[in-house]
Design a protein around this motif. Sequence first.
Motif, PDB file in Angstrom:
ATOM      1  N   THR A 171       9.269  -2.283  -4.597  1.00 15.87           N
ATOM      2  CA  THR A 171      10.021  -3.314  -5.311  1.00 15.87           C
ATOM      3  C   THR A 171       9.506  -4.707  -4.956  1.00 15.87           C
ATOM      4  OG1 THR A 171      11.712  -3.409  -3.584  1.00 15.87           O
ATOM      5  CG2 THR A 171      12.092  -1.880  -5.404  1.00 15.87           C
ATOM      6  N   THR A 172       8.874  -4.841  -3.778  1.00 19.01           N
ATOM      7  CA  THR A 172       8.272  -6.102  -3.372  1.00 19.01           C
ATOM      8  C   THR A 172       7.085  -5.810  -2.465  1.00 19.01           C
ATOM      9  OG1 THR A 172       8.720  -8.302  -2.409  1.00 19.01           O
ATOM     10  CG2 THR A 172       9.756  -6.426  -1.341  1.00 19.01           C
ATOM     11  N   LEU A 173       6.128  -6.720  -2.430  1.00 13.33           N
ATOM     12  CA  LEU A 173       4.937  -6.517  -1.604  1.00 13.33           C
ATOM     13  C   LEU A 173       4.530  -7.853  -0.998  1.00 13.33           C
ATOM     14  CD1 LEU A 173       2.077  -4.064  -2.347  1.00 13.33           C
ATOM     15  CD2 LEU A 173       1.593  -6.237  -1.203  1.00 13.33           C
ATOM     16  N   LEU A 174       4.308  -7.822   0.322  1.00 14.34           N
ATOM     17  CA  LEU A 174       4.021  -9.020   1.098  1.00 14.34           C
ATOM     18  C   LEU A 174       2.539  -9.127   1.405  1.00 14.34           C
ATOM     19  CD1 LEU A 174       4.796 -11.410   3.014  1.00 14.34           C
ATOM     20  CD2 LEU A 174       5.239  -9.666   4.773  1.00 14.34           C
ATOM     21  N   VAL A 175       1.948 -10.285   1.085  1.00 17.11           N
ATOM     22  CA  VAL A 175       0.549 -10.560   1.398  1.00 17.11           C
ATOM     23  C   VAL A 175       0.462 -11.851   2.214  1.00 17.11           C
ATOM     24  CG1 VAL A 175      -0.487  -9.320  -0.544  1.00 17.11           C
ATOM     25  CG2 VAL A 175       0.304 -11.668  -0.871  1.00 17.11           C
ATOM     26  N   ASP A 176      -0.690 -12.064   2.837  1.00 15.19           N
ATOM     27  CA  ASP A 176      -0.849 -13.188   3.763  1.00 15.19           C
ATOM     28  C   ASP A 176      -1.270 -14.462   3.042  1.00 15.19           C
ATOM     29  OD1 ASP A 176      -4.136 -13.483   4.434  1.00 15.19           O
ATOM     30  OD2 ASP A 176      -3.463 -11.615   3.522  1.00 15.19           O
ATOM     31  N   SER A 177      -1.244 -15.558   3.780  1.00 11.33           N
ATOM     32  CA  SER A 177      -1.545 -16.862   3.188  1.00 11.33           C
ATOM     33  C   SER A 177      -3.029 -17.035   2.875  1.00 11.33           C
ATOM     34  CB  SER A 177      -1.088 -17.986   4.125  1.00 11.33           C
ATOM     35  OG  SER A 177      -1.769 -17.925   5.371  1.00 11.33           O
ATOM     36  N   HIS A 179      -3.253  -8.848  -8.655  1.00 14.29           N
ATOM     37  CA  HIS A 179      -3.466  -7.398  -8.631  1.00 14.29           C
ATOM     38  C   HIS A 179      -2.159  -6.616  -8.501  1.00 14.29           C
ATOM     39  CE1 HIS A 179      -7.894  -7.529  -8.308  1.00 14.29           C
ATOM     40  NE2 HIS A 179      -7.679  -8.654  -7.642  1.00 14.29           N
ATOM     41  N   MET A 180      -1.038  -7.309  -8.386  1.00 11.84           N
ATOM     42  CA  MET A 180       0.244  -6.626  -8.232  1.00 11.84           C
ATOM     43  C   MET A 180       0.758  -6.121  -9.571  1.00 11.84           C
ATOM     44  SD  MET A 180       2.526  -8.547  -5.374  1.00 11.84           S
ATOM     45  CE  MET A 180       1.791  -9.126  -3.841  1.00 11.84           C
ATOM     46  N   ALA A 181       1.456  -4.994  -9.509  1.00 11.63           N
ATOM     47  CA  ALA A 181       2.111  -4.475 -10.707  1.00 11.63           C
ATOM     48  C   ALA A 181       3.188  -5.455 -11.158  1.00 11.63           C
ATOM     49  CB  ALA A 181       2.732  -3.118 -10.412  1.00 11.63           C
ATOM     50  N   LYS A 209      -6.920  -4.779   1.604  1.00  8.22           N
ATOM     51  CA  LYS A 209      -5.644  -5.305   1.137  1.00  8.22           C
ATOM     52  C   LYS A 209      -5.492  -5.120  -0.376  1.00  8.22           C
ATOM     53  CE  LYS A 209      -5.168  -8.889   4.729  1.00  8.22           C
ATOM     54  NZ  LYS A 209      -3.765  -9.021   5.084  1.00  8.22           N
ATOM     55  N   ARG A 210      -6.563  -5.350  -1.107  1.00  2.55           N
ATOM     56  CA  ARG A 210      -6.483  -5.199  -2.567  1.00  2.55           C
ATOM     57  C   ARG A 210      -6.124  -3.767  -2.950  1.00  2.55           C
ATOM     58  NH1 ARG A 210      -9.920  -3.051  -5.706  1.00  2.55           N
ATOM     59  NH2 ARG A 210     -11.674  -3.297  -4.267  1.00  2.55           N
ATOM     60  N   ILE A 211      -6.695  -2.797  -2.246  1.00  2.00           N
ATOM     61  CA  ILE A 211      -6.387  -1.398  -2.545  1.00  2.00           C
ATOM     62  C   ILE A 211      -4.921  -1.101  -2.259  1.00  2.00           C
ATOM     63  CG2 ILE A 211      -6.873   0.996  -1.880  1.00  2.00           C
ATOM     64  CD1 ILE A 211      -9.782   0.071  -1.327  1.00  2.00           C
ATOM     65  N   VAL A 212      -4.406  -1.613  -1.149  1.00  2.00           N
ATOM     66  CA  VAL A 212      -2.986  -1.422  -0.847  1.00  2.00           C
ATOM     67  C   VAL A 212      -2.124  -2.031  -1.945  1.00  2.00           C
ATOM     68  CG1 VAL A 212      -1.111  -1.988   0.745  1.00  2.00           C
ATOM     69  CG2 VAL A 212      -3.334  -1.270   1.652  1.00  2.00           C
ATOM     70  N   VAL A 213      -2.463  -3.233  -2.358  1.00  2.00           N
ATOM     71  CA  VAL A 213      -1.690  -3.915  -3.405  1.00  2.00           C
ATOM     72  C   VAL A 213      -1.728  -3.121  -4.708  1.00  2.00           C
ATOM     73  CG1 VAL A 213      -1.605  -5.967  -4.873  1.00  2.00           C
ATOM     74  CG2 VAL A 213      -1.930  -6.218  -2.402  1.00  2.00           C
ATOM     75  N   GLU A 214      -2.905  -2.707  -5.117  1.00  2.00           N
ATOM     76  CA  GLU A 214      -3.041  -2.026  -6.406  1.00  2.00           C
ATOM     77  C   GLU A 214      -2.363  -0.659  -6.420  1.00  2.00           C
ATOM     78  OE1 GLU A 214      -7.302  -3.976  -7.892  1.00  2.00           O
ATOM     79  OE2 GLU A 214      -7.272  -1.991  -6.942  1.00  2.00           O
ATOM     80  N   MET A 250       5.573 -11.443  -2.596  1.00  2.00           N
ATOM     81  CA  MET A 250       6.068 -12.143  -1.422  1.00  2.00           C
ATOM     82  C   MET A 250       4.854 -12.656  -0.654  1.00  2.00           C
ATOM     83  SD  MET A 250       8.493 -10.687   1.706  1.00  2.00           S
ATOM     84  CE  MET A 250       9.607  -9.906   0.536  1.00  2.00           C
ATOM     85  N   LEU A 251       4.887 -13.918  -0.264  1.00  2.00           N
ATOM     86  CA  LEU A 251       3.740 -14.544   0.395  1.00  2.00           C
ATOM     87  C   LEU A 251       4.151 -15.055   1.768  1.00  2.00           C
ATOM     88  CD1 LEU A 251       0.748 -15.356  -0.121  1.00  2.00           C
ATOM     89  CD2 LEU A 251       1.600 -17.473  -1.135  1.00  2.00           C
ATOM     90  N   ALA A 252       3.348 -14.716   2.790  1.00  2.00           N
ATOM     91  CA  ALA A 252       3.644 -15.139   4.161  1.00  2.00           C
ATOM     92  C   ALA A 252       3.254 -16.600   4.363  1.00  2.00           C
ATOM     93  CB  ALA A 252       2.906 -14.258   5.160  1.00  2.00           C
ATOM     94  N   PHE A 253       4.096 -17.323   5.087  1.00  4.30           N
ATOM     95  CA  PHE A 253       3.833 -18.732   5.375  1.00  4.30           C
ATOM     96  C   PHE A 253       3.465 -18.870   6.851  1.00  4.30           C
ATOM     97  CE2 PHE A 253       5.324 -23.268   5.894  1.00  4.30           C
ATOM     98  CZ  PHE A 253       4.315 -23.813   5.103  1.00  4.30           C
TER      99      PHE A 253
END
Length: 305
Positions: free
Chosen positions: A55-61, A70-72, A43-48, A78-81
Motif C-alpha cells: 500500500t506504500t513504499l519507502l525510498v531514500d533521499s 517506477h512505483m505502481a 532498489k528499482r527491482i524492489v520498487v517495481e 514515501m520518501l525518507a528525509f
Amino acid sequence: MPAPFKPHEPIYGVAVDQGSGLAAVIAAARGADARDDDLQTFKRIVVETASPQATTLLVDSNYGPQLLPHMAPTCIPMLAFEADVYHIADEDRITRLPDNLTVEQFPALGAPVLKFFLYYGPNDPAELNKRKFDLVRSIGDRCRAQGTTFLFEPIVYDRAVSDGASKEYALLKPELVRRAVEDFVNPDYKIDILKIEIPVTLDYVEGFGTPAMSRRDAEAAVVDVSNAAGDMPFVYLSAGVTYERFVEGLKFCKSSSGEAAGFMCGRALWSDAIGIFGSEGANAMARWMETTGRDRLAGMSEAIA
C-alpha cells in the motif's frame, strides 16, 4: 488516519531506504561483477516488484526521486528525509538531513509522505532530548505547511545497556518504546503516523525463545504501547529480523490486541534477494521478488489483518 492513507485501511508497507550499509553488502555479494549502479538497480527491482502489492513504499533521499516513477499507481510513495541512516552526525545520534532535498520539494516530487528516522533515548540528558524534540518539531511544522504526511520513526536505546540484543536490553525495551510513543504523540510535533519497534524481543519471551519475560507480561507491554499511542496511527517496523520472526511478531502483537495500523518491512522481505542478485543477476532477483517476495508480503499482511 491522515491523508493520503484512508481511515481503517491497513498499511502494508515496504522500505528500501537503506544507503551505504546496503551498498556494501550488495558489493560484497556481487564480487568481481560489482557495478557503480548496483544499489540503484537493486532498489528499482524492489520498487517495481513490491509496489503493486504494497500500500506504500519507502525510498531514500538519494535515489528516491529517480525511483518514484517506477512505483505502481496504487502504491503511496514515501520518501525518507535523511542523508543516510547509517551516517549519524555525532555520538548524540542525531540524524543528518539530506543536502539534496528539502521538505518543500516533496509535493512537486509526487511524494505525499515524509519519513524521518531518529535514535531516541528516553533516559538521555534533557538538553540533548530537547535538541531532538526541536528537530522533530521543525520537520513537523514544515510538513504541515506543505500538506505532507509526516511519518516519524523513533528507534529507542539506552546508553547504560550497549548491547541491543542482550537480555538486559530486552527487559528495558517495552518501557523505552512506550515512553517514546508517549513523548511523540504530543500534537506539538505534528506527527501523523509513528513507525515503531515491536516493544518486546521474542527471543526472550516465554514460548518463543529463552524466557526472560512471561507471555502475559509481553502481551501487556504490547497493549501498553498501543494505549500510549491513543488515536495516533502506528505501524510496526521489522528491525532487521528474519521474515519468519517478523511474522511471528506481527501475529503476537495482533493476538495481544495491539491496535497497529499495519507494518513497514525492509530486510524481512528482501534480504535473501541480495545473494540472488549477487550470484545470478538482476533478472533472477526480479523473479524471486515476484514469487517468494510477494508471498512474504502477503504473509505479513495476513499476520496482522
